[in-house]
Design an enzyme around this catalytic site. Structure first.
Site, PDB file in Angstrom:
ATOM      1  CB  CYS A   1      -0.976   0.091   1.225  1.00  0.00           C
ATOM      2  SG  CYS A   1      -2.008   1.468   1.341  1.00  0.00           S
TER       3      CYS A   1
ATOM      4  CB  CYS B   1      -1.545   3.383   8.157  1.00  0.00           C
ATOM      5  SG  CYS B   1      -2.528   4.257   6.631  1.00  0.00           S
TER       6      CYS B   1
ATOM      7  CB  CYS C   1      -0.911  -0.461   8.294  1.00  0.00           C
ATOM      8  SG  CYS C   1      -2.211  -1.567   7.076  1.00  0.00           S
TER       9      CYS C   1
ATOM     10  CB  CYS D   1     -15.785  -6.461   6.074  1.00  0.00           C
ATOM     11  SG  CYS D   1     -17.624  -6.245   7.098  1.00  0.00           S
TER      12      CYS D   1
ATOM     13  CB  CYS E   1     -18.894  -4.153   4.592  1.00  0.00           C
ATOM     14  SG  CYS E   1     -17.799  -2.565   5.327  1.00  0.00           S
TER      15      CYS E   1
ATOM     16  CB  CYS F   1     -18.653   0.878   8.721  1.00  0.00           C
ATOM     17  SG  CYS F   1     -17.485  -0.114   9.854  1.00  0.00           S
TER      18      CYS F   1
ATOM     19  NE  ARG G   1     -18.061  -4.946  12.883  1.00  0.00           N
ATOM     20  CZ  ARG G   1     -18.250  -4.332  11.909  1.00  0.00           C
ATOM     21  NH1 ARG G   1     -17.289  -3.661  11.266  1.00  0.00           N
ATOM     22  NH2 ARG G   1     -19.365  -4.183  11.053  1.00  0.00           N
TER      23      ARG G   1
HETATM   24  N1  SAM Z   1      -6.822   0.718   3.029  1.00  0.00           N
HETATM   25  C1  SAM Z   1      -8.143   1.124   3.416  1.00  0.00           C
HETATM   26  C2  SAM Z   1      -8.066   2.202   4.405  1.00  0.00           C
HETATM   27  O1  SAM Z   1      -7.186   2.485   5.105  1.00  0.00           O
HETATM   28  O2  SAM Z   1      -9.038   3.253   4.428  1.00  0.00           O
HETATM   29  C3  SAM Z   1      -8.918   0.018   4.095  1.00  0.00           C
HETATM   30  C4  SAM Z   1      -8.233  -1.087   4.699  1.00  0.00           C
HETATM   31  S1  SAM Z   1      -7.347  -0.792   6.335  1.00  0.00           S
HETATM   32  C5  SAM Z   1      -6.522  -2.154   6.886  1.00  0.00           C
HETATM   33  C6  SAM Z   1      -8.931  -0.424   7.557  1.00  0.00           C
HETATM   34  C7  SAM Z   1      -8.529  -0.301   9.041  1.00  0.00           C
HETATM   35  O3  SAM Z   1      -8.084  -1.302   9.472  1.00  0.00           O
HETATM   36  C8  SAM Z   1      -7.964   0.958   9.220  1.00  0.00           C
HETATM   37  O4  SAM Z   1      -8.360   2.283   9.067  1.00  0.00           O
HETATM   38  C9  SAM Z   1      -7.394   0.534  10.805  1.00  0.00           C
HETATM   39  O5  SAM Z   1      -8.365   1.165  11.405  1.00  0.00           O
HETATM   40  C10 SAM Z   1      -7.540  -0.742  10.723  1.00  0.00           C
HETATM   41  N2  SAM Z   1      -6.350  -1.387  11.149  1.00  0.00           N
HETATM   42  C11 SAM Z   1      -5.303  -1.803  10.205  1.00  0.00           C
HETATM   43  N3  SAM Z   1      -3.925  -2.221  10.737  1.00  0.00           N
HETATM   44  C12 SAM Z   1      -4.621  -2.517  11.996  1.00  0.00           C
HETATM   45  C13 SAM Z   1      -3.706  -2.767  13.227  1.00  0.00           C
HETATM   46  N4  SAM Z   1      -2.738  -3.294  13.018  1.00  0.00           N
HETATM   47  N5  SAM Z   1      -4.261  -3.127  14.496  1.00  0.00           N
HETATM   48  C14 SAM Z   1      -5.620  -2.527  14.437  1.00  0.00           C
HETATM   49  N6  SAM Z   1      -6.536  -2.152  13.489  1.00  0.00           N
HETATM   50  C15 SAM Z   1      -5.881  -1.862  12.248  1.00  0.00           C
HETATM   51 FE1  SF4 Z   2      -2.968   1.244   3.196  1.00  0.00          FE
HETATM   52 FE2  SF4 Z   2      -2.944  -0.017   5.629  1.00  0.00          FE
HETATM   53 FE3  SF4 Z   2      -3.362   2.578   5.482  1.00  0.00          FE
HETATM   54 FE4  SF4 Z   2      -5.212   1.124   4.730  1.00  0.00          FE
HETATM   55  S1  SF4 Z   2      -4.419   1.153   6.843  1.00  0.00           S
HETATM   56  S2  SF4 Z   2      -4.397   2.861   3.792  1.00  0.00           S
HETATM   57  S3  SF4 Z   2      -4.012  -0.807   3.828  1.00  0.00           S
HETATM   58  S4  SF4 Z   2      -1.440   1.372   4.857  1.00  0.00           S
END
Ligand code: SAM
Ligand code: SF4
Ligand code: DTB
Length: 344
Positions: free
Chosen positions: A55, A59, A62, A99, A130, A190, A262
């Site tokens: 990606c 973040c 992530c 989802c 979703c 959501c 949730r």
């Molecule tokens: N890439 C898209 C986005 O960020 O909008 C969708 C997928 S992203 C993985 C969805 C959500 O998963 C993130 O906004 C975050 O809140 C949650 N998430 C991701 N990694 C996580 C982690 N290690 N622990 C807890 N929540 C996590």
């Molecule tokens: Fe990409 Fe992970 Fe951020 Fe979603 S949460 S935008 S998958 S880096």
């Protein structure tokens, strides 16, 4: 009579909710919960990563960000057929919502037709749909609505102030822009976030305030407890006090009385007593299935056993008006969750 929904919460009011003695807060939250929901019903969603890793966003929490070396194997967009067979398995297991998440900043035009086919196919299986695909354009939200998408997940993740310490490749307001487009297209929202990222109490207040003061509360509010991923900047973030996690659920319940709250990522790191406190405090949805997106979740059989011990049953799926009009009858759901819970 239930109080009117509010969208004008002030920080000091939310702080006062948090600062109450634990028992007072839980009593209040549980009372609100009972006014609006069956306290023994929990909505059950299953997650699938339809496109994994690489990606472009950074973040800090992530596993899928291309900016960190987390050892995750990246995968291209899954075939529609593969997604549908996973959805079928989720339905057999007792999930009512499926989802689908993609590690994108935003969906590319070449992938979008497949995403729309996934929505149509999953819906045809009698599941709620979703998607979480990152930022969307108006055309994309409209096409998703047209395809029958029920929910779009797009988290604000933390407070406006703390956001820039967690993500530098996009701005907080861009998240709000996509949420507004999703609403305008008539898709249910959501949106929630993560705790345990080193945020302050003030940030937790600011995060919930932002959600509660949206023009309309999100229909679903995922509260994730950070799953610490080796290789990410947050791999050693300090744990949140478990009672503070329950307080987050309780305050979310009070601020957004009609939303599903949730209990999301991080359940595997919680014991069953803590999870049941979260249900008492107003959590009424979970991710169900052995996997989240890239990390593990409690085993299905473990969740079934917990539901049975607590006398909790899965919330039945609401059949939408257009399905009723089309005299659509969802496949009979022989939910093992339901049978196990009912047997006790
Ligand atoms: N890439 C898209 C986005 O960020 O909008 C969708 C997928 S992203 C993985 C969805 C959500 O998963 C993130 O906004 C975050 O809140 C949650 N998430 C991701 N990694 C996580 C982690 N290690 N622990 C807890 N929540 C996590
Ligand atoms: Fe990409 Fe992970 Fe951020 Fe979603 S949460 S935008 S998958 S880096
Ligand atoms: C949400 O709030 N949590 C989900 C879902 N929306 C997409 C994702 C949790 C991901 C947990 C870490 C992982 O499995 O990669």
């Amino acid at each position: 009579m239930a109080a009117a929904l509010r969208h004008d919460w002030q920080n000091h009011e939310i702080e006062a909710l948090f600062e109450q003695p634990f028992n007072d807060l839980l009593f209040q939250a549980h009372g609100v919960h009972r006014q609006h929901f069956d306290p023994n019903a929990v909505q059950v969603s299953t997650l699938l990563s339809i496109k994994t890793g690489a990606c472009p966003e950074d973040c800090k929490y992530c596993s899928q960000s291309g900016h960190y070396n987390t050892g995750l194997e990246k995968e291209k967009l899954l075939e529609v057929e593969k997604v549908l067979s996973e959805a079928k398995a989720a339905r057999e297991g007792g999930a009512t919502r499926f989802c689908m998440g993609a590690a994108w900043k935003h969906p590319a035009a070449k992938d979008f037709p497949y995403v729309l086919d996934m929505v149509k196919g999953v819906r045809a299986l009698g599941l709620e749909t979703c998607m979480t695909l990152g930022q969307l354009s108006r055309e994309q939200t409209e096409a998703l609505a047209q395809a029958g998408l029920d929910y779009y997940n797009h988290n604000i993740d933390t407070s406006r102030d703390y956001y820039q310490h967690i993500i530098s490749t996009r701005a907080f307001d861009e998240r709000l822009d996509t949420l507004a487009l999703v609403r305008e297209a008539g898709i249910k929202v959501c949106s929630g976030g993560i705790v345990g990222m080193g945020e302050s109490k003030r940030d937790r207040i600011g995060f919930l305030r932002e959600l509660a003061n949206l023009p309309q509360h999100p229909d679903s509010v995922p509260i994730n407890n950070l799953v610490k991923i080796a290789g990410t900047p947050l791999q050693n973030a300090p744990d949140i006090d478990p009672f503070d996690f329950v307080r987050m659920i309780a305050v979310a319940r009070i601020l957004m009385p009609r939303s599903h709250v949730r209990l999301s990522a991080g359940r595997e790191q919680m014991n069953e007593q803590l999870q049941s406190l979260c249900f008492f405090a107003g959590a009424n949805s979970i991710f169900y299935g052995d996997r989240l997106l890239t990390t593990s979740n409690p085993r299905e059989s473990q969740d079934m056993a917990l539901f049975a011990r607590l006398g909790i049953h899965p919330e039945p799926r609401k059949v939408s008006e257009d399905e009723l009009e089309a005299e659509f009858s969802p496949p009979a759901q022989v939910s093992p969750l339901f049978h196990d819970a009912a047997a006790h």
